[in-house]
Design a protein around this motif. Structure first.
Motif, PDB file in Angstrom:
ATOM      1  N   TRP A 217      38.144  43.982  34.587  1.00  0.00           N
ATOM      2  CA  TRP A 217      39.068  42.858  34.364  1.00  0.00           C
ATOM      3  C   TRP A 217      40.408  43.506  33.929  1.00  0.00           C
ATOM      4  O   TRP A 217      41.508  43.009  34.286  1.00  0.00           O
ATOM      5  CB  TRP A 217      38.543  41.715  33.558  1.00  0.00           C
ATOM      6  CG  TRP A 217      37.575  41.095  33.880  1.00  0.00           C
ATOM      7  CD1 TRP A 217      36.232  41.374  34.257  1.00  0.00           C
ATOM      8  CD2 TRP A 217      37.529  39.886  34.939  1.00  0.00           C
ATOM      9  NE1 TRP A 217      35.524  40.340  34.846  1.00  0.00           N
ATOM     10  CE2 TRP A 217      36.508  39.450  35.282  1.00  0.00           C
ATOM     11  CE3 TRP A 217      38.774  39.152  35.002  1.00  0.00           C
ATOM     12  CZ2 TRP A 217      36.141  38.219  36.001  1.00  0.00           C
ATOM     13  CZ3 TRP A 217      38.535  37.852  35.772  1.00  0.00           C
ATOM     14  CH2 TRP A 217      37.267  37.395  36.261  1.00  0.00           C
ATOM     15  N   LEU A 218      40.441  44.426  32.856  1.00  0.00           N
ATOM     16  CA  LEU A 218      41.612  44.941  32.374  1.00  0.00           C
ATOM     17  C   LEU A 218      42.438  45.873  33.266  1.00  0.00           C
ATOM     18  O   LEU A 218      43.431  45.756  33.421  1.00  0.00           O
ATOM     19  CB  LEU A 218      41.200  45.978  31.279  1.00  0.00           C
ATOM     20  CG  LEU A 218      42.328  46.522  30.270  1.00  0.00           C
ATOM     21  CD1 LEU A 218      43.248  45.558  29.874  1.00  0.00           C
ATOM     22  CD2 LEU A 218      41.948  47.506  29.150  1.00  0.00           C
ATOM     23  N   ALA A 226      45.071  45.702  42.620  1.00  0.00           N
ATOM     24  CA  ALA A 226      43.689  46.253  42.718  1.00  0.00           C
ATOM     25  C   ALA A 226      42.915  45.040  43.273  1.00  0.00           C
ATOM     26  O   ALA A 226      42.138  45.137  44.089  1.00  0.00           O
ATOM     27  CB  ALA A 226      43.203  46.690  41.372  1.00  0.00           C
ATOM     28  N   GLY A 227      42.859  44.107  42.533  1.00  0.00           N
ATOM     29  CA  GLY A 227      42.275  42.843  43.054  1.00  0.00           C
ATOM     30  C   GLY A 227      42.528  42.259  44.409  1.00  0.00           C
ATOM     31  O   GLY A 227      41.380  41.901  45.175  1.00  0.00           O
ATOM     32  N   PRO A 244      36.026  36.003  43.590  1.00  0.00           N
ATOM     33  CA  PRO A 244      37.076  34.893  43.075  1.00  0.00           C
ATOM     34  C   PRO A 244      37.448  35.252  41.939  1.00  0.00           C
ATOM     35  O   PRO A 244      38.691  35.124  41.371  1.00  0.00           O
ATOM     36  CB  PRO A 244      36.136  33.759  43.177  1.00  0.00           C
ATOM     37  CG  PRO A 244      34.596  34.322  42.965  1.00  0.00           C
ATOM     38  CD  PRO A 244      34.651  35.319  43.557  1.00  0.00           C
ATOM     39  N   GLY A 245      36.759  36.110  40.866  1.00  0.00           N
ATOM     40  CA  GLY A 245      37.161  36.149  39.386  1.00  0.00           C
ATOM     41  C   GLY A 245      38.367  37.037  39.406  1.00  0.00           C
ATOM     42  O   GLY A 245      39.299  37.164  38.920  1.00  0.00           O
ATOM     43  N   ALA A 248      41.394  35.994  41.134  1.00  0.00           N
ATOM     44  CA  ALA A 248      42.135  35.193  40.401  1.00  0.00           C
ATOM     45  C   ALA A 248      42.984  35.754  39.364  1.00  0.00           C
ATOM     46  O   ALA A 248      44.200  35.395  39.098  1.00  0.00           O
ATOM     47  CB  ALA A 248      41.488  34.093  39.882  1.00  0.00           C
ATOM     48  N   ALA A 249      42.459  36.864  38.831  1.00  0.00           N
ATOM     49  CA  ALA A 249      43.070  37.480  37.970  1.00  0.00           C
ATOM     50  C   ALA A 249      44.335  38.340  38.415  1.00  0.00           C
ATOM     51  O   ALA A 249      45.468  38.460  38.033  1.00  0.00           O
ATOM     52  CB  ALA A 249      42.141  38.664  37.163  1.00  0.00           C
ATOM     53  N   SER A 250      44.068  38.871  39.703  1.00  0.00           N
ATOM     54  CA  SER A 250      45.416  39.376  40.379  1.00  0.00           C
ATOM     55  C   SER A 250      46.271  38.485  40.808  1.00  0.00           C
ATOM     56  O   SER A 250      47.363  38.833  40.475  1.00  0.00           O
ATOM     57  CB  SER A 250      44.843  40.379  41.510  1.00  0.00           C
ATOM     58  OG  SER A 250      43.992  41.369  41.269  1.00  0.00           O
ATOM     59  N   ALA A 251      45.886  37.357  41.134  1.00  0.00           N
ATOM     60  CA  ALA A 251      46.873  36.300  41.539  1.00  0.00           C
ATOM     61  C   ALA A 251      47.627  35.890  40.341  1.00  0.00           C
ATOM     62  O   ALA A 251      48.749  35.897  40.463  1.00  0.00           O
ATOM     63  CB  ALA A 251      46.229  35.001  42.079  1.00  0.00           C
TER      64      ALA A 251
END
Length: 276
Positions: A217-218, A226-227, A244-245, A248-251
């Motif tokens: 996640w970091l 990356a995502g 999806p997680g 969403a973090a990349s978005a």
């Protein structure tokens, strides 16, 4: 009876909204810049649009030989050539958009000095014009991906959506670098090296799974490409939905980068015409 005039100064948000409204009014100018960039980029090249095919295919061959066979880097469930090409296609778009966008103000210096338009227009036009590379690359993958071992799936229809997320990131980075490039010309010389570092810091030649789960996640938050690249790989090479997680973090981070890049651009904008 005297009349008192009350003037309320707008804060950052009203100024940002006003700038976005003006930019929307110039949307046809953005399209004109994008069309011109595509024409110039491909018309003056001997191989034309072939360069949009040659670059990802060349890197795919190099990665497949050096990493897929010699280093035995895992393909994450797909044959390594399909694994590599599925991320190289969107990476080529991101690299091209950031590179041309960062140099757009200097390339169009004569227009910036003589004609008024929102100064972000050439940058956005450069990123939008690079979308042709993505379209050609996706068409290339649709043709040869199945032969390389990619799994054909309805999830391929998500590729344009992922491309939009990558475009937001590219616009944010390109706007910030374009503004800094006007003040510090070293940016244009450091940019190719920085893009190479970004390439190898992103899951293009290796799967995202090599990053330990507790740090993933970091990693995606610090490198929002990356995502999205992992999403392209899941969609194109593996024929499944992206995580999806992580997506969403990349978005979310890409949106922050886009807003921050736009703020930096507008903050440095007043002196552009005098410095380009």
């Amino acid at each position: 009876m005297p009349v008192t005039e009350l003037v309320v100064e707008g804060g950052p948000r009203p100024r940002l909204r006003r700038a976005l409204r003006e930019l929307w009014a110039y949307r046809s100018t953005v399209l004109a810049f994008a069309e011109r960039d595509v024409r110039v980029k491909y018309k003056q090249a001997v191989l034309g649009v072939g360069w949009a095919v040659i670059q990802p295919l060349t890197f795919m061959a190099i990665f497949s030989l050096a990493l897929g066979r010699l280093a035995e880097v895992p393909g994450g469930g797909a044959p390594y050539p399909a694994f590599a090409l599925s991320a190289l296609v969107p990476w080529t778009f991101l690299q091209s958009g950031v590179t041309f966008g960062a140099n757009a103000l200097l390339t169009d210096a004569a227009l910036v000095r003589k004609i008024y338009f929102p100064r972000e227009v050439p940058v956005l036009g450069a990123v939008l014009g690079s979308g042709v590379d993505l379209a050609i690359g996706l068409g290339l993958f649709a043709l040869i991906g199945p032969a390389l071992g990619a799994r054909v799936s309805p999830s391929w229809l998500l590729a344009p959506f992922l491309g939009m997320l990558l475009a937001f990131l590219g616009v944010g980075v390109a706007l910030a670098l374009a503004a800094l490039n006007v003040y510090y010309r070293d940016v244009r010389y450091a940019l190719p090296f920085a893009m190479q570092l970004w390439l190898f810091a992103s899951p293009v030649a290796y799967p995202l799974s090599v990053v330990p789960g507790e740090w993933r996640w970091l990693y995606v938050a610090l490198n929002p490409a990356a995502g999205v690249l992992d999403g392209f790989r899941n969609v194109l090479a593996l024929g499944r939905l992206p995580d999806p997680g992580l997506l969403a973090a990349s978005a979310g981070t890409s949106l922050v980068v886009a807003l921050l890049g736009y703020r930096i651009f507008k903050r440095l904008e007043p002196n552009f015409a005098d410095l380009v």
